[in-house]
Design an enzyme around this catalytic site. Sequence first.
Site, PDB file in Angstrom:
ATOM      1  N   ALA B  70       0.872  -1.175   0.000  1.00 50.70           N
ATOM      2  CA  ALA B  70       0.000   0.000   0.000  1.00 50.70           C
ATOM      3  C   ALA B  70       0.907   1.222   0.000  1.00 50.70           C
ATOM      4  CB  ALA B  70      -0.930   0.003   1.212  1.00 50.70           C
ATOM      5  N   LEU B  73       0.915   5.413  -4.291  1.00 51.62           N
ATOM      6  CA  LEU B  73       1.331   6.252  -5.423  1.00 51.62           C
ATOM      7  C   LEU B  73       2.315   7.354  -5.057  1.00 51.62           C
ATOM      8  CD1 LEU B  73      -2.053   6.628  -7.380  1.00 51.62           C
ATOM      9  CD2 LEU B  73      -0.283   4.893  -7.665  1.00 51.62           C
ATOM     10  N   CYS B 130      -5.404   1.515  -9.145  1.00 53.93           N
ATOM     11  CA  CYS B 130      -4.625   1.454  -7.917  1.00 53.93           C
ATOM     12  C   CYS B 130      -5.558   1.273  -6.725  1.00 53.93           C
ATOM     13  CB  CYS B 130      -3.796   2.709  -7.710  1.00 53.93           C
ATOM     14  SG  CYS B 130      -2.839   2.581  -6.183  1.00 53.93           S
ATOM     15  N   GLY B 243       1.481 -10.144 -13.574  1.00 55.77           N
ATOM     16  CA  GLY B 243       0.914 -10.717 -12.353  1.00 55.77           C
ATOM     17  C   GLY B 243       1.664 -12.000 -12.047  1.00 55.77           C
TER      18      GLY B 243
HETATM   19  C1  LIG Z   1       5.434  -2.098  -4.472  1.00 56.03           C
HETATM   20  C2  LIG Z   1       4.525  -2.027  -5.666  1.00 56.03           C
HETATM   21  C3  LIG Z   1       4.192  -0.786  -6.217  1.00 56.03           C
HETATM   22  C4  LIG Z   1       3.348  -0.688  -7.313  1.00 56.03           C
HETATM   23  N1  LIG Z   1       3.066   0.540  -7.847  1.00 56.03           N
HETATM   24  C5  LIG Z   1       2.284   0.631  -8.951  1.00 56.03           C
HETATM   25  C6  LIG Z   1       2.030   1.895  -9.568  1.00 56.03           C
HETATM   26  O1  LIG Z   1       2.554   2.931  -9.161  1.00 56.03           O
HETATM   27  N2  LIG Z   1       1.214   1.922 -10.658  1.00 56.03           N
HETATM   28  C7  LIG Z   1       0.660   0.787 -11.178  1.00 56.03           C
HETATM   29  O2  LIG Z   1      -0.055   0.866 -12.171  1.00 56.03           O
HETATM   30  N3  LIG Z   1       0.894  -0.419 -10.623  1.00 56.03           N
HETATM   31  C8  LIG Z   1       1.691  -0.526  -9.527  1.00 56.03           C
HETATM   32  N4  LIG Z   1       1.940  -1.773  -8.981  1.00 56.03           N
HETATM   33  C9  LIG Z   1       1.340  -2.982  -9.597  1.00 56.03           C
HETATM   34  C10 LIG Z   1       2.320  -3.655 -10.554  1.00 56.03           C
HETATM   35  O3  LIG Z   1       2.691  -2.804 -11.623  1.00 56.03           O
HETATM   36  C11 LIG Z   1       1.734  -4.952 -11.128  1.00 56.03           C
HETATM   37  O4  LIG Z   1       0.574  -4.653 -11.846  1.00 56.03           O
HETATM   38  C12 LIG Z   1       1.365  -5.973 -10.056  1.00 56.03           C
HETATM   39  O5  LIG Z   1       2.286  -5.923  -8.991  1.00 56.03           O
HETATM   40  C13 LIG Z   1       1.292  -7.411 -10.574  1.00 56.03           C
HETATM   41  O6  LIG Z   1       2.538  -7.851 -11.089  1.00 56.03           O
HETATM   42  P1  LIG Z   1       3.625  -8.688 -10.232  1.00 56.03           P
HETATM   43  O7  LIG Z   1       2.915  -9.822  -9.605  1.00 56.03           O
HETATM   44  O8  LIG Z   1       4.664  -9.092 -11.250  1.00 56.03           O
HETATM   45  O9  LIG Z   1       4.176  -7.737  -9.233  1.00 56.03           O
HETATM   46  C14 LIG Z   1       2.798  -1.872  -7.884  1.00 56.03           C
HETATM   47  C15 LIG Z   1       3.137  -3.119  -7.330  1.00 56.03           C
HETATM   48  C16 LIG Z   1       3.986  -3.218  -6.249  1.00 56.03           C
HETATM   49  C17 LIG Z   1       4.336  -4.568  -5.695  1.00 56.03           C
END
Ligand SMILES: Cc1cc2nc3c(=O)[nH]c(=O)nc-3n(C[C@H](O)[C@H](O)[C@H](O)COP(=O)(O)O)c2cc1C
Lengths: 258, 304
Positions: B70, B73, B130, B243
């Site tokens: 969490a 942003l 988000c 994901g």
């Molecule tokens: C610490 C963290 C920060 C994230 N910040 C953003 C963000 O600023 N904008 C966004 O669109 N997604 C954000 N995400 C989501 C990721 O871009 C991604 O959609 C999501 O984590 C799933 O992919 P993963 O399982 O490979 O992490 C964030 C995820 C994590 C873990």
Amino acid sequence: MIIQEQMKVVRHAEIAEHIFELTLAGKLVGEISSPGQFVHVRVSETMEPLLRRPISIASIDKESSQMTIIYRAEGRGTKLLSGKLSGETVNVLGPLGNGFPVEETAAGETAVLIGGGIGVPPLYELSKQLTAKGVKCIHILGFQTDAVCFYEEQFKQLGDTYIATVDGSRGTQGFVTDVMAQLHIDFATYYSCGPMPMLKAVQAAYSEKKGFLSFEQRMGCGIGACFACVCHTTEQTGQDYVKVCSDGPVFPAGVVSI
Amino acid sequence: MNRLSVKLPGLELKNPVMPASGCFGFGKEYANFYDLSKLGAIMIKATTLETRFGNPTPRVAETASGMLNAIGLQNPGLESVMENELPWLEQFDVPIIANVAGTETADYVEVAKTISTAPNVKALELNISCPNVKCGGITFGTDPVQACDLTAAVKEVSKVPVYVKLSPNVTDIKEIAKAVEEGGADGLTMINTLIGMRLDHKTGRPIIANGTGGLSGPAVKPVAIRMVYEVSQMVNIPIIGMGGISEADDVIDFLSAGASAVAVGTANFVDPFVCPNIIEELPAKLDDLGIGQLSELVGRSHRL
Ligand SMILES: Cc1cc2nc3c(=O)[nH]c(=O)nc-3n(C[C@H](O)[C@H](O)[C@H](O)COP(=O)(O)O)c2cc1C
Ligand SMILES: Cc1cc2nc3c(=O)[nH]c(=O)nc-3n(C[C@H](O)[C@H](O)[C@H](O)COP(=O)(O)OP(=O)(O)OC[C@H]3O[C@@H](n4cnc5c(N)ncnc54)[C@H](O)[C@@H]3O)c2cc1C
Ligand code: FES
């Protein structure tokens, strides 16, 4: 430079109840620039448990390319780590962050090093480096109970060492601040690492002094990219926030809002 | 011809692999590990009009094969991203996908208008998903009408193609996907994180200060694959899938499900070299499958 390396386990032993001392060898040791830096340890070769564990560097031996970390095996990850045997390897990312400034205390001056629990380890390398340059070190170390105390002897070899335990089973009964209140010492600098309430109390007690505090925060990346580990700053600084992993974990007293 | 190359609206990708938004900052930290020009693209941290501090800490908690975050942003704001972050990234031969966030339509429009003029920004990723901010964000991503209108408003001002990032926190993701396609989206990126919670055993209280956080990492991959599979058969615009990707086989799965390219998020925290490692492993994976061009994999699962 930060590197990721499969470091070799040289020694691994339980030195107090659930407290492990792990000596690792590798090139990473050559990159360490100050005491109080930490490493991000992968506790499993798989993606479970997922995240790395941040652990402070407790001592360094550049000649043999070895470093020691001391950790409490408490949760899932550190318990897994405690099963590593000599000869096996551990995936380590580091060295990370900015450590304690040894240069802030001059030869001939006195420094007080105050540690609590698993905040004690990085003070050991710090004390080694300070005493090597001619600083007189006084150590005040706090633990829950006698069974989880570690490194008292090692610290004693470097300077006066006072122990406090919450239950009074070793040293003074109470907290490090109780020891601080009893000792009337004159010193130039203090350095501290431990739980937040302790850091807060130490900073308040020594508000007139020059001091450096090492902070803990839950981390994601450990390298400054994810904004997991931020802390608010006080008005004394120009910034709104700092990242514990890459701006810290050590900050001058008064920088982090606590 | 490069067997890994992918062509998407606005994007000529050397390979299908890019770091996901929020898991790679603005690239600086990872540039210490490898040449960022190796990447297919970079999705930078969400940018909002004003500087944001984000949520109180703790902001992350580990879960079984995953993590909750969490962050809220946190970012330096549009002006600083335009002046500092994007120009710095110009030294690399890599297209940037700018993740755009806001509280209301006017913010999104303002950020999109400006950030799409940066020479290295080749596409926008509209963050309507988000889960960690009180206003905006996910409220746009869970209502098809609002999602469509916002997409259209941003499309009107953007100088580059617009991809919309979908939230998995909906009953029917296909409906939202259709709506943003109608709004003029050039592509979709999916999935953002799933809302979750972890409690501290001792206190019984949530570990994350915000209470809830977004779940990511290997734990969410089956959900993401299912959603890419469903959505890719409903829309005529390409999908960048994400994901739980942590190795080359995961990439094969996402392409098979119907994604044209992929993003890697959380796995960067575990292994900073994960993106270049996956890119390196892909050709051998294609050989194993007897496939010449990576794009041949896209949507394999639909041909049941
Ligand atoms: C610490 C963290 C920060 C994230 N910040 C953003 C963000 O600023 N904008 C966004 O669109 N997604 C954000 N995400 C989501 C990721 O871009 C991604 O959609 C999501 O984590 C799933 O992919 P993963 O399982 O490979 O992490 C964030 C995820 C994590 C873990
Ligand atoms: C800069 C820094 C230096 C540290 N140095 C040491 C040290 O030298 N020795 C030592 O024993 N401990 C140290 N810690 C604390 C150590 O990181 C945690 O105790 C450890 O991560 C807990 O992992 P676990 O597998 O036991 O617990 P789990 O409950 O399985 O951990 C789950 C998640 O929460 C995180 N987490 C849990 N507690 C903490 C905490 N107190 N601080 C940060 N993250 C936490 C873990 O990293 C992991 O991501 C340090 C922490 C930081 C931030
Ligand atoms: S842990 Fe990612 S920025 Fe500090």
